[in-house]
Design an enzyme around this catalytic site. Structure first.
Site, mmCIF file in Angstrom:
data_model
loop_
_atom_site.group_PDB
_atom_site.id
_atom_site.type_symbol
_atom_site.label_atom_id
_atom_site.label_comp_id
_atom_site.label_asym_id
_atom_site.label_seq_id
_atom_site.Cartn_x
_atom_site.Cartn_y
_atom_site.Cartn_z
ATOM 1 N N LEU A 68 -5.526 -18.894 -27.628
ATOM 2 C CA LEU A 68 -4.429 -18.802 -28.589
ATOM 3 C C LEU A 68 -4.959 -18.729 -30.015
ATOM 4 O O LEU A 68 -5.881 -19.459 -30.372
ATOM 5 C CB LEU A 68 -3.516 -20.029 -28.467
ATOM 6 C CG LEU A 68 -2.861 -20.279 -27.102
ATOM 7 C CD1 LEU A 68 -2.140 -21.613 -27.116
ATOM 8 C CD2 LEU A 68 -1.903 -19.155 -26.758
ATOM 9 N N ASP A 69 -4.366 -17.874 -30.828
ATOM 10 C CA ASP A 69 -4.628 -17.880 -32.258
ATOM 11 C C ASP A 69 -3.825 -19.037 -32.860
ATOM 12 O O ASP A 69 -2.923 -19.573 -32.220
ATOM 13 C CB ASP A 69 -4.203 -16.541 -32.873
ATOM 14 C CG ASP A 69 -4.655 -16.403 -34.318
ATOM 15 O OD1 ASP A 69 -5.769 -16.856 -34.629
ATOM 16 O OD2 ASP A 69 -3.894 -15.846 -35.124
#
Length: 262
Positions: A68-69
């Site tokens: 995930l960013d």
């Protein structure tokens, strides 16, 4: 055919039965599978879940790692200016004006928060000359005849600027989950600007649900390790890769794949 058919009744019944199965079964599967995939991806899109292809959907059950960013994925993506600490005798408004002038030329989400804060304060944003955006490091340019740099420690270190006074302030703000940017004017430290982006409602619950599915959750961000750790702690993520430049994020994913992760 078996009951009423002529001799050999069993053979005729078997051939007819197999023929029906051969024709009917693949046709049913051939229609039902694409239809169910299409409906599934459509329902997902309505819920904001975009799936690249049917093949991606069909292999999703084999995943063991989710990457995930941070900004805009785990966080709301609408940061606000929270702190601005001038040094070297500069005023709050003077430093905010210089920083906002540079950030008005930047496309980064954090830049908009600084410009918005200057606008709310009624400050006019001057023009910028020789503007340069250094991906993953910050921005620099000339504002009102002064050379201004705003960005990470790396940006100011490369410019041989003393960070003794700025680093402790930046570390303290980062420990609070804020993104701290260092400011230099004419080659001297000028202050620290901090912007905060809050965790999305439900982000921690989503991470928890992924973990319960047996997936390893990793956060990949260009932010500094202290800020990344603060946000990751709120989200319940233990595995963090911080200070990863945008052009290197794909390399991090490839490295995970080379380690056998899907």
């Amino acid at each position: 055919w078996f009951i009423l058919g002529p001799s050999p009744a069993l053979t005729l019944a078997l051939v007819a039965g197999v023929a029906v199965l051969i024709i009917a079964c693949p046709c049913a599967l051939g229609l039902a599978t694409p239809l169910s995939v299409m409906v599934g991806t459509g329902k997902g899109a309505q819920a904001g879940i975009l799936i690249r292809s049917a093949a991606a959907l069909e292999t999703a059950h084999k995943l063991d790692t989710i990457v995930l960013d941070k900004t805009g994925t785990l966080t709301v993506g609408a940061p606000q200016l929270t702190d601005l600490v001038p040094v070297g005798g500069r005023s709050y408004d003077e430093l905010l004006t210089l920083v906002a002038a540079l950030e008005s030329r930047s496309e980064h989400p954090l830049a908009a928060a600084i410009v918005a804060a200057a606008t709310r304060r009624g400050l006019s944003v001057p023009d910028v000359q020789d503007f340069t955006s250094l991906t993953g490091r910050g921005v620099q340019g000339r504002v009102q005849g002064r050379q201004v740099q705003v960005g990470t420690r790396l940006l100011l270190t490369d410019a041989v600027i003393d960070l003794t006074e700025l680093s402790p302030m930046a570390d303290g703000l980062a420990d609070e989950g804020k993104t701290a940017m260092l400011v230099a004017v004419d080659g001297a430290p000028a202050g620290v600007v901090a912007v905060a982006d809050t965790l999305k409602p439900g982000a921690a619950e989503a991470v928890g649900a992924l973990k319960r599915l047996g997936l390893s959750v990793l956060m990949l961000t260009g932010d500094n390790p202290r800020t990344a750790a603060a946000i990751a702690k709120q989200a319940g993520i233990d595995n963090i890769r911080a200070e990863v430049l945008p052009e290197h994020k794909a390399d991090e994913v490839q490295r995970l794949q080379e380690q056998g992760h899907r």
